[in-house]
Structure formats: C-alpha cells, structure tokens
Design an enzyme around this catalytic site. Sequence first.
Site, mmCIF file in Angstrom:
data_model
loop_
_atom_site.group_PDB
_atom_site.id
_atom_site.type_symbol
_atom_site.label_atom_id
_atom_site.label_comp_id
_atom_site.label_asym_id
_atom_site.label_seq_id
_atom_site.Cartn_x
_atom_site.Cartn_y
_atom_site.Cartn_z
ATOM 1 N N ARG A 67 16.166 76.005 6.627
ATOM 2 C CA ARG A 67 17.132 77.097 6.512
ATOM 3 C C ARG A 67 16.613 78.030 5.429
ATOM 4 O O ARG A 67 15.926 77.609 4.500
ATOM 5 C CB ARG A 67 18.504 76.552 6.128
ATOM 6 N N LYS A 74 22.316 72.542 2.557
ATOM 7 C CA LYS A 74 23.496 72.525 3.426
ATOM 8 C C LYS A 74 23.977 71.102 3.740
ATOM 9 O O LYS A 74 25.163 70.824 3.681
ATOM 10 C CB LYS A 74 23.209 73.270 4.730
ATOM 11 N N HIS A 87 17.159 83.358 10.403
ATOM 12 C CA HIS A 87 17.301 82.142 11.206
ATOM 13 C C HIS A 87 16.338 82.134 12.395
ATOM 14 O O HIS A 87 16.110 81.099 13.004
ATOM 15 C CB HIS A 87 18.753 81.992 11.661
ATOM 16 N N ARG A 96 13.573 79.550 11.859
ATOM 17 C CA ARG A 96 13.956 78.160 12.160
ATOM 18 C C ARG A 96 14.048 77.925 13.668
ATOM 19 O O ARG A 96 13.616 76.897 14.175
ATOM 20 C CB ARG A 96 15.290 77.878 11.462
ATOM 21 N N HIS A 134 20.883 68.581 14.356
ATOM 22 C CA HIS A 134 21.940 68.931 15.310
ATOM 23 C C HIS A 134 22.624 67.668 15.821
ATOM 24 O O HIS A 134 22.066 66.579 15.758
ATOM 25 C CB HIS A 134 21.360 69.715 16.492
ATOM 26 N N TYR A 173 20.253 76.473 20.925
ATOM 27 C CA TYR A 173 19.775 76.973 19.633
ATOM 28 C C TYR A 173 18.358 77.526 19.737
ATOM 29 O O TYR A 173 18.050 78.574 19.191
ATOM 30 C CB TYR A 173 19.818 75.811 18.637
#
Length: 181
Positions: free
Chosen positions: A39, A63, A129, A132, A155, A164
């Site tokens: 991230r 996170k 993002h 990633r 995930h 994603y």
Amino acid sequence: MANEVNPIKSKRDFNKLKNALKPGRDRLLLQLGTAFGLRISDLLSLKVGDLRGQTSLKITEAKRGKTRVITFSASVIKLVNELSGADDDYVFASRKGAKPISRVQAYRILNEAAERAEIAKKIGNIGTHTLRKTFGYRLYEMNIAVDRIMAILGHSSEKDTLKYIGITADEISDAYESIAI
C-alpha cells in the site's frame, strides 16, 4: 465507484509510463511500487537502509499490522543497490528531504506521467493503488494461483482478488474459449 483505479495490464503501457517518469525517485515509485505490491503508505515510509544492500524486506503493514517478507528479484536488487543517500533517508524523499512525499504528491507524479505517456485515457483512472493492482495483475499473468495472490494481497476472497486486479468476466470467458480439447 468514481475513484476506483485500474492496474496497468499492458507491458508496453507500463514501459511508456516508466519512460515518462523522471529517473530517480519518480521512476522508482513506479518500479518498486509494482515490484513490492505494498500500500502507498507502507511504500512511502521506506528508507534507503531498508533496501540498499538487502535481498529482502521485512515490513509490518500499517493497515493490517501483519508482517510481510518481500524477497527481491534480481532487477530490484540492482535498483536498490544504486540508491544514494544515508541509510535513514527516505527512498521517496520530498524536496526538503526530512520526510517522504505525500500520497497526493505520489498520485500527482503518476498521473502527470500517464498524461505525458499518452496512456491516461486508455487505462482510465491511475492512482497510487494502481501500483499494487499492477503487482497483483503481474502475478496473475505469471500463473501464480489466485489463492496465493489473495494471501499476498491480504484479501478475504478469490472473487475480490480477481475484481481487484481487473480480471473481468470477459477475460475469464476468453480463457475458457481458448481451451482446445
């Protein structure tokens, strides 16, 4: 979702973006961001000493609080060994150098380069993002199992991971259609 960003699927578009970025910090943002799949907050917090002379990075993700070990590829080792500055300098230092660039600045760097590379309209929204997501997409292209990509990205479902990294229903259908028996 208006601010959803996309992975850069085409290696040609990726190279156009890379060449549109200034060598050094800005280009490294794309390269290491895509190589590590972190991230943006974790990526921007990296210091020269975390990388230079190393073959892997042990990082506790802000996170999720999970510790992750990232083993460097040969191309990453070459990049990190070319880093200059003191060990406690930020890799993505702001002009003042005492702190890293902000998320907003990283976003601006990537978007301005995408415009210069003339890929912005083709790819759609690009953001921090994107790096990633591109990492996840590259793993998928290398035939890494979706459950492993899911675990690497943290995930909770394969369906979320496919969405994603931008694997669409059409791409899944094309894959089935391409099987000759």
